[in-house]
Design an enzyme around this catalytic site. Structure first.
Site, PDB file in Angstrom:
ATOM      1  N   GLY A  60     -21.848 -63.624  -9.856  1.00  0.00           N
ATOM      2  CA  GLY A  60     -20.984 -64.204  -8.824  1.00  0.00           C
ATOM      3  C   GLY A  60     -21.514 -65.539  -8.376  1.00  0.00           C
ATOM      4  CB  CYS A  87     -25.898 -63.113 -13.310  1.00  0.00           C
ATOM      5  SG  CYS A  87     -26.223 -64.833 -12.906  1.00  0.00           S
ATOM      6  CE1 TYR A  88     -25.376 -63.337  -4.814  1.00  0.00           C
ATOM      7  CE2 TYR A  88     -24.433 -61.134  -5.002  1.00  0.00           C
ATOM      8  CZ  TYR A  88     -24.930 -62.166  -4.221  1.00  0.00           C
ATOM      9  OH  TYR A  88     -24.976 -62.026  -2.862  1.00  0.00           O
ATOM     10  CG  HIS A 183     -23.431 -64.056 -17.638  1.00  0.00           C
ATOM     11  ND1 HIS A 183     -22.634 -63.531 -16.657  1.00  0.00           N
ATOM     12  CD2 HIS A 183     -24.215 -64.982 -17.038  1.00  0.00           C
ATOM     13  CE1 HIS A 183     -22.907 -64.115 -15.501  1.00  0.00           C
ATOM     14  NE2 HIS A 183     -23.861 -65.005 -15.710  1.00  0.00           N
ATOM     15  CD  GLU A 185     -20.785 -61.035 -18.352  1.00  0.00           C
ATOM     16  OE1 GLU A 185     -21.822 -60.468 -18.761  1.00  0.00           O
ATOM     17  OE2 GLU A 185     -20.745 -61.658 -17.275  1.00  0.00           O
ATOM     18  N   GLY A 238      11.069 -62.092 -22.591  1.00  0.00           N
ATOM     19  CA  GLY A 238      10.933 -62.314 -24.036  1.00  0.00           C
ATOM     20  C   GLY A 238       9.469 -62.287 -24.455  1.00  0.00           C
ATOM     21  N   GLY A 239       8.574 -62.315 -23.465  1.00  0.00           N
ATOM     22  CA  GLY A 239       7.137 -62.262 -23.760  1.00  0.00           C
ATOM     23  C   GLY A 239       6.699 -60.826 -24.032  1.00  0.00           C
ATOM     24  CB  VAL A 240       3.757 -59.488 -25.904  1.00  0.00           C
ATOM     25  CG1 VAL A 240       2.631 -60.132 -25.150  1.00  0.00           C
ATOM     26  CG2 VAL A 240       3.318 -58.131 -26.407  1.00  0.00           C
ATOM     27  CG  ASP A 241       2.196 -59.444 -20.906  1.00  0.00           C
ATOM     28  OD1 ASP A 241       1.658 -59.035 -21.943  1.00  0.00           O
ATOM     29  OD2 ASP A 241       1.760 -60.400 -20.246  1.00  0.00           O
ATOM     30  CE  LYS A 383      -0.649 -61.864 -23.488  1.00  0.00           C
ATOM     31  NZ  LYS A 383       0.417 -61.878 -22.491  1.00  0.00           N
TER      32      LYS A 383
END
Ligand code: XMP
Length: 527
Positions: A60, A87-88, A183, A185, A238-241, A383
């Site tokens: 953070g 980290c933090y 990190h 990740e 029209g988007g995937v979601d 996503k």
């Protein structure tokens, strides 16, 4: 296996505001364990509710050297659950358990070499590529910090260090508390996934039960439980979601789902109309089309601030849906294709605007006084998980892997005021860019590509005639998670071809430039 079992093992990430917090969640889920991100102020309530098998404390922007810095809730140290501080998160563990953290003379950003000094369950099985060219036990890790641990609390042991950071990995094996200054990740940390797997599987003893492939039945049954006999409307972009949301809702509710396609005038309309008609035909979706172009341009007129544009667009969409709702008293729900990244990026978890990036219109922009309930079946999925669900639902690959198109549409790709004339020019230029990417086989190789309209005019010459018209920028990025992204080094012949076609075919654009900024420091969209 009953679907409920896939949530049996659960890792909780407590967020201290790092831009990479959601990547931690992603990495854990990729391993096969369900994981969610929460603000620390909700920790007590949620830990007793979810009984996590492990807790990860994110990085953070705060500094533990600051009076009143954000704290780890103390009770976390007294429950018998393994903890990993990043980290933090690690610095807060150290300070709260009696060690010390100082501002270091030199900040450490980017890749650095980690020197392993002692064995630990957390770093067991590291791929050690750098051993090939050095005598030291060194591995690449990605750092981003200014503070650093200068002494560790009683019961902790130093496991690894870097040139500038004496305590890069620490552990208290008896209390199962671990800390990393770097990190794991971030993909640049070569062994990041090994660290997470060691923590989740070997330390927290989680079984790999979770996968987006296994959750369709659960989502469908949750939708039925939530909505009951009422009707639902869904904005189809029209988007995937929104597409995956529509198919899930239809599976759950059949003809109680009403899809609304709003032509806002700020869409790449040709492409979207093709998708919407394919959807009507293939899935027999009930789609109502509404032309709201005038309304959107009226409200956006004179507005130049990006955040205000997003908010206005959210409000206009909500107004349109409110009007549709009033037409049928059985419609009680508005569905949205919100995904987890939208939720996380929109919430300034520390309630501090300095940590805020941008509000995604379908989360931050909706007004408070809506006349309907909101259902967002995908709001806990990333996503790529949504795409996996879509493929499992047998939605065609091309629709699933279409590049993302943002909810606020072209309004955030036209810098400053949004005008219809700009939208028309931008759509034409965008169609050309996408067509050429397809033609040369690059569409599938890039994660997202689009054109941005710059409201500045530039002098050009065409056939002896002076032109003084607009500038556009091409943007193409490669990314796994849309949190970080590299600009794509598209070949010159392709850029050249797109530029020539835009200048020749779009009357009103006299210059084409290429955006070579990665994220960070830029974002993918320009606004
Ligand atoms: P940024 O610009 O934040 O974009 O790096 C990351 C990804 O999110 C998309 N994006 C949005 N999607 N509503 C959406 O549905 C929004 O308000 C929004 N803003 C950005 C962007 O296109 C990229 O894929």
């Amino acid at each position: 296996m009953s679907y409920k079992n896939i949530y049996k093992n659960y890792i909780m990430v407590i967020d201290f505001g790092s831009q990479y917090s959601q990547l931690i969640v992603k990495r854990i889920r990729e391993i096969g364990v369900y994981c969610e991100l929460f603000a620390s102020k909700y920790a007590k309530k949620l830990i007793s509710k979810f009984k996590p098998s492990g807790i990860i404390l994110s990085g953070g922007p705060d500094s533990v050297t600051r009076f009143n810095s954000v704290k780890i809730p103390d009770f976390i140290f007294s429950i018998d659950v393994p903890i990993l501080g990043i980290c933090y998160g690690m610095q807060a563990i150290v300070v709260q358990l009696g060690g010390t953290v100082n501002r270091s003379i030199r900040s450490e950003f980017g890749c650095t070499k980690l020197k392993i000094l002692s064995k630990s369950k957390l770093i067991n099985g590291f791929r050690n590529d750098s051993l090939l060219y050095t005598n030291y036990n060194l591995v690449n890790v990605w750092m981003s910090h200014t503070d650093q641990v200068s002494s560790i609390p009683h019961g902790f042991k130093k496991i690894a260090s870097t040139k500038n950071c004496p305590y890069a990995v620490i552990e208290n094996i008896n209390r199962k508390i671990y800390g990393l200054q770097f990190h794991p990740e971030v993909t640049h940390t070569i062994n990041g996934n090994i660290i997470f797997k060691n923590f989740v599987v070997n330390i927290c003893k989680c079984k790999l039960l979770w996968s987006p492939f296994k959750i369709i039945d659960q989502i469908v049954s949750d939708i039925r439980d939530t909505v009951g006999n009422n009707k639902v409307i869904l904005g189809l972009s029209g988007g995937v979601d929104s597409l995956v949301t529509a198919i899930l809702l239809q599976k759950a509710l059949g003809n109680k789902l009403i899809c609304i396609f709003v032509d806002s005038g700020i869409l790449c309309i040709r492409d979207i109309i093709r998708i919407i008609s394919k959807l009507k035909e293939k899935y027999k979706l009930n789609v109502i089309s509404i032309n709201a172009e005038k309304k959107f341009f009226k409200y956006l007129s004179g507005v130049t601030d990006p955040e205000l544009k997003r908010k206005i667009i959210g409000h206009v969409f909500a107004e349109i849906f409110n009007n549709e709702l009033k037409k049928d008293k059985d419609i009680k729900w508005l569905a949205q294709g919100t995904i987890y990244s939208d939720v996380i990026e929109s919430i300034s978890i520390l309630n501090n605007n300095n940590y805020f990036i941008k509000s995604h219109h379908n989360v931050g922009g909706l007004p408070k006084n809506m006349f309907f309930n909101l259902i967002e079946p995908l709001k806990l999925f990333f996503k790529d998980e949504v795409r996996t669900i879509g493929l499992k639902l047998k939605i065609p690959y091309d629709m699933i892997y279409r590049h993302p198109f943002p909810g606020p549409g072209l309004a955030i790709r036209i810098l400053g005021e949004v005008k219809k004339s700009y939208c028309l020019l931008l759509s034409q230029a965008n169609d050309i860019f996408i067509e050429e990417l397809h033609r040369y086989g690059f569409y599938k190789k890039v994660s997202q590509a689009f054109v941005v309209f710059l409201p500045i005019r530039s002098v050009g010459i065409m056939g002896d005639i002076r032109k003084y018209t607009w500038v556009v920028s091409l943007r193409a990025v490669l990314t796994k998670d849309f949190m970080t992204a590299e600009y794509v080094k598209l070949p010159y012949f392709l850029l050249d071809c797109v530029s020539r076609r835009i200048i020749n075919e779009v009357d009103g654009i006299s210059r084409v430039v290429y955006d070579i900024t990665s994220k960070p420091p830029a974002t993918i969209e320009w606004e």
